[in-house]
Scaffold this motif. Structure first.
Motif, PDB file in Angstrom:
ATOM      1  N   ASP A  14      62.343  60.747   2.771  1.00 24.02           N
ATOM      2  CA  ASP A  14      61.777  59.404   2.917  1.00 24.02           C
ATOM      3  C   ASP A  14      62.760  58.462   3.596  1.00 24.02           C
ATOM      4  N   ALA A  15      64.040  58.587   3.309  1.00 27.16           N
ATOM      5  CA  ALA A  15      65.031  57.732   3.955  1.00 27.16           C
ATOM      6  C   ALA A  15      65.068  57.977   5.458  1.00 27.16           C
ATOM      7  N   THR A  16      64.985  59.232   5.867  1.00 29.31           N
ATOM      8  CA  THR A  16      64.949  59.555   7.299  1.00 29.31           C
ATOM      9  C   THR A  16      63.690  59.011   7.953  1.00 29.31           C
ATOM     10  N   GLN A  17      62.548  59.146   7.277  1.00 30.86           N
ATOM     11  CA  GLN A  17      61.299  58.627   7.827  1.00 30.86           C
ATOM     12  C   GLN A  17      61.315  57.106   7.917  1.00 30.86           C
ATOM     13  N   LEU A  18      61.912  56.444   6.947  1.00 31.78           N
ATOM     14  CA  LEU A  18      62.006  54.983   6.990  1.00 31.78           C
ATOM     15  C   LEU A  18      62.878  54.522   8.151  1.00 31.78           C
ATOM     16  N   ASP A  19      63.978  55.230   8.417  1.00 33.35           N
ATOM     17  CA  ASP A  19      64.809  54.892   9.574  1.00 33.35           C
ATOM     18  C   ASP A  19      64.013  55.010  10.863  1.00 33.35           C
ATOM     19  N   THR A  20      63.216  56.064  10.972  1.00 35.07           N
ATOM     20  CA  THR A  20      62.396  56.257  12.181  1.00 35.07           C
ATOM     21  C   THR A  20      61.344  55.166  12.310  1.00 35.07           C
ATOM     22  N   GLU A  21      60.701  54.802  11.195  1.00 35.99           N
ATOM     23  CA  GLU A  21      59.662  53.778  11.248  1.00 35.99           C
ATOM     24  C   GLU A  21      60.245  52.403  11.573  1.00 35.99           C
ATOM     25  N   ILE A  22      61.416  52.094  11.046  1.00 33.60           N
ATOM     26  CA  ILE A  22      62.067  50.812  11.361  1.00 33.60           C
ATOM     27  C   ILE A  22      62.385  50.738  12.847  1.00 33.60           C
ATOM     28  N   TYR A  23      62.869  51.825  13.411  1.00 38.26           N
ATOM     29  CA  TYR A  23      63.157  51.860  14.852  1.00 38.26           C
ATOM     30  C   TYR A  23      61.879  51.678  15.668  1.00 38.26           C
ATOM     31  N   SER A  66      77.847  51.897   4.185  1.00 41.34           N
ATOM     32  CA  SER A  66      77.849  53.358   4.168  1.00 41.34           C
ATOM     33  C   SER A  66      76.441  53.928   4.058  1.00 41.34           C
ATOM     34  N   SER A  67      75.445  53.169   4.490  1.00 41.79           N
ATOM     35  CA  SER A  67      74.071  53.643   4.399  1.00 41.79           C
ATOM     36  C   SER A  67      73.249  53.052   5.528  1.00 41.79           C
ATOM     37  N   GLN A  72      69.151  52.207   2.318  1.00 39.52           N
ATOM     38  CA  GLN A  72      69.274  50.986   1.520  1.00 39.52           C
ATOM     39  C   GLN A  72      67.988  50.677   0.773  1.00 39.52           C
ATOM     40  N   LEU A  73      66.844  50.963   1.405  1.00 37.50           N
ATOM     41  CA  LEU A  73      65.570  50.706   0.731  1.00 37.50           C
ATOM     42  C   LEU A  73      65.365  51.614  -0.478  1.00 37.50           C
ATOM     43  N   LEU A  74      66.018  52.780  -0.477  1.00 42.39           N
ATOM     44  CA  LEU A  74      65.864  53.739  -1.575  1.00 42.39           C
ATOM     45  C   LEU A  74      67.116  53.834  -2.439  1.00 42.39           C
ATOM     46  N   ASN A  75      68.042  52.866  -2.286  1.00 40.57           N
ATOM     47  CA  ASN A  75      69.270  52.837  -3.081  1.00 40.57           C
ATOM     48  C   ASN A  75      70.098  54.107  -2.903  1.00 40.57           C
ATOM     49  N   GLN A 146      71.722  67.484   2.825  1.00 40.46           N
ATOM     50  CA  GLN A 146      71.863  67.368   4.278  1.00 40.46           C
ATOM     51  C   GLN A 146      70.565  67.757   4.993  1.00 40.46           C
ATOM     52  N   SER A 147      69.647  66.799   5.025  1.00 33.16           N
ATOM     53  CA  SER A 147      68.322  67.045   5.596  1.00 33.16           C
ATOM     54  C   SER A 147      68.303  67.037   7.116  1.00 33.16           C
ATOM     55  N   ARG A 148      69.379  66.585   7.772  1.00 32.17           N
ATOM     56  CA  ARG A 148      69.427  66.515   9.230  1.00 32.17           C
ATOM     57  C   ARG A 148      70.623  67.285   9.752  1.00 32.17           C
ATOM     58  N   VAL A 149      70.494  67.744  11.008  1.00 34.37           N
ATOM     59  CA  VAL A 149      71.579  68.500  11.640  1.00 34.37           C
ATOM     60  C   VAL A 149      72.811  67.632  11.815  1.00 34.37           C
ATOM     61  N   ILE A 150      72.606  66.353  12.155  1.00 34.02           N
ATOM     62  CA  ILE A 150      73.737  65.461  12.369  1.00 34.02           C
ATOM     63  C   ILE A 150      74.545  65.284  11.080  1.00 34.02           C
ATOM     64  N   GLU A 151      73.900  65.363   9.929  1.00 36.10           N
ATOM     65  CA  GLU A 151      74.615  65.278   8.658  1.00 36.10           C
ATOM     66  C   GLU A 151      75.428  66.542   8.413  1.00 36.10           C
ATOM     67  N   CYS A 152      74.911  67.682   8.844  1.00 32.89           N
ATOM     68  CA  CYS A 152      75.675  68.924   8.700  1.00 32.89           C
ATOM     69  C   CYS A 152      76.896  68.920   9.615  1.00 32.89           C
TER      70      CYS A 152
END
Length: 301
Positions: A14-23, A66-67, A72-75, A146-152
């Motif tokens: 959900d945090a990744t999807q929220l970042d995409t939707e905000i963009y 650091s977020s 931030q929306l999901l603490n 680590q749900s994304r490659v960039i995090e790995c």
């Protein structure tokens, strides 16, 4: 893993999807602003505008904390991020997409072999990254980190800012829930059992005066005929013993609810067994109509 550092898979996704939707929301707002400028003036700079937008999002999120905004929306926050990793995060998330967008919009047929080779390399790299995203997603669903490659690549892991505590449900809340579900069950069972058609015509008959004049028992339909119930052009015209025409479904709906009801126009009592489809072949002849008219005149006299 401690309780405070555990982050569920759904929160990370959900945090990744929220970042995409905000963009996407900010990008759409920029398009709305650019709509009032000349056509094509912003389109040729779309890749640069996207880079600037991503930079501003990064500047007010990861650079200052650091977020990301979605975290931030999901603490949530990255547990082991520093300034160096934040800069690499910006470069890896902006530069590949910028090169791909820029080269896809350029006409490279008249360019040198170096540009064409670069475009082929960018396309191959994009396909490889998409494949790695799929592999990482399967690994993430199994491990939950680590749900994304960039995090790995940057060895970033999410953690919760607040400590998870069990939810306390009070007695008053449970009472309200039980009452609400009880009422919903009562309504869903009781409302379909109420015959609204019968109630409607019972109420309307209280102030409607009955007509005592004898009328023809067969309707005559022309181009101006309307359904006696919905007052629209009759669909599959039908009748049931009075001079008015109904839509088939209007009449059948009433007879499904009750076997006898009163015509809303002439107050004649209609019976379910008298319902018939109106056809020109079954219409009365002119001689029959004359005899019916004479009978009506005699009755009125």
């Amino acid at each position: 893993m401690t309780l405070s550092s555990y982050v569920s898979r759904i929160n990370q996704i959900d945090a990744t999807q929220l970042d995409t939707e905000i963009y996407k929301i900010l990008k759409n707002q920029i398009k709305e602003i650019a709509r009032y400028s000349g056509p094509g003036k912003i389109d040729k700079w779309q890749a640069e505008v996207d880079v600037l937008l991503k930079f501003l999002i990064w500047k007010f999120s990861l650079q200052r904390g650091s977020s990301t905004f979605g975290q931030q929306l999901l603490n949530l926050q990255y547990a082991n991020i520093n300034q160096k990793k934040a800069i690499l995060y910006l470069i890896l998330s902006v530069l590949p997409q910028y090169l791909k967008d820029k080269l896809s919009n350029e006409n490279i047929s008249d360019r040198g072999m170096l540009i064409q080779s670069l475009k082929s390399f960018i396309d191959w790299t994009s396909n490889a990254v998409s494949f790695l995203e799929l592999i990482n997603l399967l690994y993430f669903l199994h491990q939950g980190v680590q749900s994304r490659v960039i995090e790995c690549l940057l060895n970033l892991s999410s953690q919760s800012i607040t400590t998870h505590r069990p939810r306390t449900i009070g007695y008053s809340y449970m009472t309200r829930e039980l009452l609400w579900h009880g009422l919903m069950e009562l309504f869903t069972i009781g409302i379909p059992m109420i015959n609204f058609h019968y109630l409607k015509y019972t109420v309307t008959r209280l102030w409607r005066r009955p007509e005592l004049v004898m009328r023809r028992s067969f309707p005559v339909m022309d181009a101006a005929t309307k359904c006696a119930y919905c007052e629209e052009n009759p669909i599959l015209p039908s009748h049931a013993g009075c001079t008015h025409v109904f839509c088939y479904y209007c009449l059948q709906a009433h007879f499904t609810a009750m076997n006898v009801f009163h015509c809303p126009s002439c107050n004649a009592k209609l019976h379910a067994e008298d319902m018939k489809r109106y056809t020109i072949a079954s219409a009365p002849s002119s001689d029959d109509e004359d005899s019916d008219d004479s009978f009506e005149r005699m009755d009125n006299g």
